[in-house]
Design a protein around this motif. Structure first.
Motif, PDB file in Angstrom:
ATOM      1  N   LYS A  89       0.833  -1.203   0.000  1.00  0.00           N
ATOM      2  CA  LYS A  89       0.000   0.000   0.000  1.00  0.00           C
ATOM      3  C   LYS A  89       0.871   1.258   0.000  1.00  0.00           C
ATOM      4  N   ILE A  90       1.884   1.289   0.857  1.00  0.00           N
ATOM      5  CA  ILE A  90       2.743   2.469   0.982  1.00  0.00           C
ATOM      6  C   ILE A  90       3.540   2.715  -0.301  1.00  0.00           C
ATOM      7  N   VAL A  91       4.172   1.686  -0.811  1.00  0.00           N
ATOM      8  CA  VAL A  91       5.034   1.829  -1.988  1.00  0.00           C
ATOM      9  C   VAL A  91       4.234   2.236  -3.227  1.00  0.00           C
ATOM     10  N   ASN A  92       2.971   1.820  -3.285  1.00  0.00           N
ATOM     11  CA  ASN A  92       2.152   2.100  -4.471  1.00  0.00           C
ATOM     12  C   ASN A  92       1.141   3.224  -4.275  1.00  0.00           C
ATOM     13  N   LEU A  93       1.154   3.869  -3.114  1.00  0.00           N
ATOM     14  CA  LEU A  93       0.230   4.957  -2.824  1.00  0.00           C
ATOM     15  C   LEU A  93       0.500   6.117  -3.780  1.00  0.00           C
ATOM     16  N   ARG A  94      -0.497   6.502  -4.556  1.00  0.00           N
ATOM     17  CA  ARG A  94      -0.318   7.536  -5.585  1.00  0.00           C
ATOM     18  C   ARG A  94      -0.574   8.914  -4.985  1.00  0.00           C
ATOM     19  N   ILE A  95       0.477   9.467  -4.390  1.00  0.00           N
ATOM     20  CA  ILE A  95       0.347  10.782  -3.738  1.00  0.00           C
ATOM     21  C   ILE A  95       1.391  11.781  -4.241  1.00  0.00           C
ATOM     22  N   PHE A  96       2.057  11.448  -5.340  1.00  0.00           N
ATOM     23  CA  PHE A  96       2.999  12.379  -5.961  1.00  0.00           C
ATOM     24  C   PHE A  96       2.399  12.856  -7.283  1.00  0.00           C
ATOM     25  N   GLU A  97       2.645  14.102  -7.592  1.00  0.00           N
ATOM     26  CA  GLU A  97       2.025  14.710  -8.764  1.00  0.00           C
ATOM     27  C   GLU A  97       2.645  14.234 -10.071  1.00  0.00           C
ATOM     28  N   ASP A  98       1.774  14.071 -11.064  1.00  0.00           N
ATOM     29  CA  ASP A  98       2.236  13.758 -12.409  1.00  0.00           C
ATOM     30  C   ASP A  98       2.499  15.063 -13.161  1.00  0.00           C
ATOM     31  N   GLU A  99       2.712  14.975 -14.457  1.00  0.00           N
ATOM     32  CA  GLU A  99       3.039  16.136 -15.275  1.00  0.00           C
ATOM     33  C   GLU A  99       1.913  17.177 -15.312  1.00  0.00           C
ATOM     34  N   GLU A 100       0.693  16.761 -15.003  1.00  0.00           N
ATOM     35  CA  GLU A 100      -0.450  17.669 -15.032  1.00  0.00           C
ATOM     36  C   GLU A 100      -0.847  18.148 -13.637  1.00  0.00           C
ATOM     37  N   GLY A 101      -0.010  17.869 -12.644  1.00  0.00           N
ATOM     38  CA  GLY A 101      -0.278  18.337 -11.295  1.00  0.00           C
ATOM     39  C   GLY A 101      -1.289  17.509 -10.522  1.00  0.00           C
ATOM     40  N   VAL A 102      -1.597  16.309 -11.017  1.00  0.00           N
ATOM     41  CA  VAL A 102      -2.547  15.417 -10.360  1.00  0.00           C
ATOM     42  C   VAL A 102      -1.775  14.376  -9.557  1.00  0.00           C
ATOM     43  N   MET A 103      -2.220  14.109  -8.317  1.00  0.00           N
ATOM     44  CA  MET A 103      -1.570  13.075  -7.510  1.00  0.00           C
ATOM     45  C   MET A 103      -1.872  11.722  -8.136  1.00  0.00           C
ATOM     46  N   ASN A 104      -0.937  11.272  -8.973  1.00  0.00           N
ATOM     47  CA  ASN A 104      -1.162  10.074  -9.760  1.00  0.00           C
ATOM     48  C   ASN A 104       0.062   9.164  -9.796  1.00  0.00           C
ATOM     49  N   LYS A 105       1.120   9.531  -9.061  1.00  0.00           N
ATOM     50  CA  LYS A 105       2.338   8.733  -9.077  1.00  0.00           C
ATOM     51  C   LYS A 105       2.688   8.282  -7.655  1.00  0.00           C
ATOM     52  N   SER A 106       3.320   7.116  -7.596  1.00  0.00           N
ATOM     53  CA  SER A 106       3.753   6.570  -6.314  1.00  0.00           C
ATOM     54  C   SER A 106       5.217   6.937  -6.062  1.00  0.00           C
ATOM     55  N   VAL A 107       5.668   6.681  -4.850  1.00  0.00           N
ATOM     56  CA  VAL A 107       7.078   6.903  -4.524  1.00  0.00           C
ATOM     57  C   VAL A 107       7.962   6.043  -5.424  1.00  0.00           C
ATOM     58  N   LYS A 108       7.487   4.867  -5.759  1.00  0.00           N
ATOM     59  CA  LYS A 108       8.237   3.977  -6.653  1.00  0.00           C
ATOM     60  C   LYS A 108       8.307   4.572  -8.061  1.00  0.00           C
ATOM     61  N   ASP A 109       7.183   5.131  -8.521  1.00  0.00           N
ATOM     62  CA  ASP A 109       7.131   5.729  -9.864  1.00  0.00           C
ATOM     63  C   ASP A 109       8.123   6.873 -10.017  1.00  0.00           C
ATOM     64  N   ILE A 110       8.296   7.671  -8.967  1.00  0.00           N
ATOM     65  CA  ILE A 110       9.170   8.844  -9.080  1.00  0.00           C
ATOM     66  C   ILE A 110      10.618   8.544  -8.692  1.00  0.00           C
ATOM     67  N   GLY A 111      10.898   7.305  -8.303  1.00  0.00           N
ATOM     68  CA  GLY A 111      12.253   6.953  -7.869  1.00  0.00           C
ATOM     69  C   GLY A 111      12.595   7.569  -6.524  1.00  0.00           C
ATOM     70  N   GLY A 112      11.566   7.817  -5.700  1.00  0.00           N
ATOM     71  CA  GLY A 112      11.769   8.444  -4.400  1.00  0.00           C
ATOM     72  C   GLY A 112      12.330   7.491  -3.357  1.00  0.00           C
ATOM     73  N   GLU A 113      12.558   8.052  -2.185  1.00  0.00           N
ATOM     74  CA  GLU A 113      13.144   7.306  -1.087  1.00  0.00           C
ATOM     75  C   GLU A 113      12.150   7.181   0.062  1.00  0.00           C
ATOM     76  N   ILE A 114      12.441   6.259   0.982  1.00  0.00           N
ATOM     77  CA  ILE A 114      11.589   6.075   2.151  1.00  0.00           C
ATOM     78  C   ILE A 114      12.453   6.028   3.407  1.00  0.00           C
ATOM     79  N   LEU A 115      11.994   6.742   4.439  1.00  0.00           N
ATOM     80  CA  LEU A 115      12.597   6.719   5.770  1.00  0.00           C
ATOM     81  C   LEU A 115      11.540   6.148   6.713  1.00  0.00           C
ATOM     82  N   VAL A 116      11.848   5.012   7.359  1.00  0.00           N
ATOM     83  CA  VAL A 116      10.922   4.355   8.280  1.00  0.00           C
ATOM     84  C   VAL A 116      11.410   4.566   9.705  1.00  0.00           C
ATOM     85  N   VAL A 117      10.517   5.074  10.568  1.00  0.00           N
ATOM     86  CA  VAL A 117      10.852   5.362  11.958  1.00  0.00           C
ATOM     87  C   VAL A 117       9.823   4.682  12.857  1.00  0.00           C
ATOM     88  N   SER A 118      10.292   3.881  13.807  1.00  0.00           N
ATOM     89  CA  SER A 118       9.377   3.238  14.750  1.00  0.00           C
ATOM     90  C   SER A 118       8.816   4.285  15.703  1.00  0.00           C
TER      91      SER A 118
END
Length: 150
Positions: free
Chosen positions: A48-77
């Motif tokens: 769910k987290i890796v595929n959550l589409r909350i990053f903007e695409d070229e048209e400014g719509v939240m349609n990309k995941s962290v994986k799609d944009i090549g982003g990073e993840i920081l996990v904190v307990s």
């Protein structure tokens, strides 16, 4: 498992004055673990987290995941995510898992997120007094609890 997910431009975690984890654009994931959590919760939540589409695409719509944009993840307990504030003014953390259960679950969760993301995940230090810095992007903050999937 209960999480608070923040879309960030950058985030870091410091212990005893030393930065132990940091990312640029991506997600800061605060995670709290209960004794009732299972491997199925880990698998579902990671996907769910890796595929959550909350990053903007070229048209400014939240349609990309962290994986799609090549982003990073920081996990904190963060056991305080399971705080109960029903009675009085002092939160109760009785629902938070004890370290002997929570640490292996946390480590399995991080490993699964790395598998799903396809790259190394940065982490905090379980049980340490951590200082977390972030630049929330949006702001976008989402909470997900595996006990409330519907």
């Amino acid at each position: 498992m209960r999480t608070v997910i923040q879309r960030v431009q950058e985030a870091s975690v410091t212990v005893d004055g030393n930065v132990i984890g940091q990312i640029s654009q991506g997600l800061l994931v605060l995670v709290g673990i209960e004794e009732i959590d299972t491997q199925q919760d880990i698998d579902w939540l990671s996907g769910k987290i890796v595929n959550l589409r909350i990053f903007e695409d070229e048209e400014g719509v939240m349609n990309k995941s962290v994986k799609d944009i090549g982003g990073e993840i920081l996990v904190v307990s963060q056991f305080t995510l399971h705080a109960s504030t029903k009675k009085g003014n002092r939160p109760s953390y009785i629902r938070a898992a004890k370290p002997d259960f929570a640490i292996p679950m946390y480590e399995q969760f991080v490993k699964k997120v790395e598998e799903d993301l396809g790259k190394q995940v940065q982490t905090g230090m379980f049980g340490a007094d951590m200082k977390v810095r972030l630049l929330n992007d949006g702001p976008v903050t989402i909470s997900i609890d595996t006990q409330n999937k519907e």
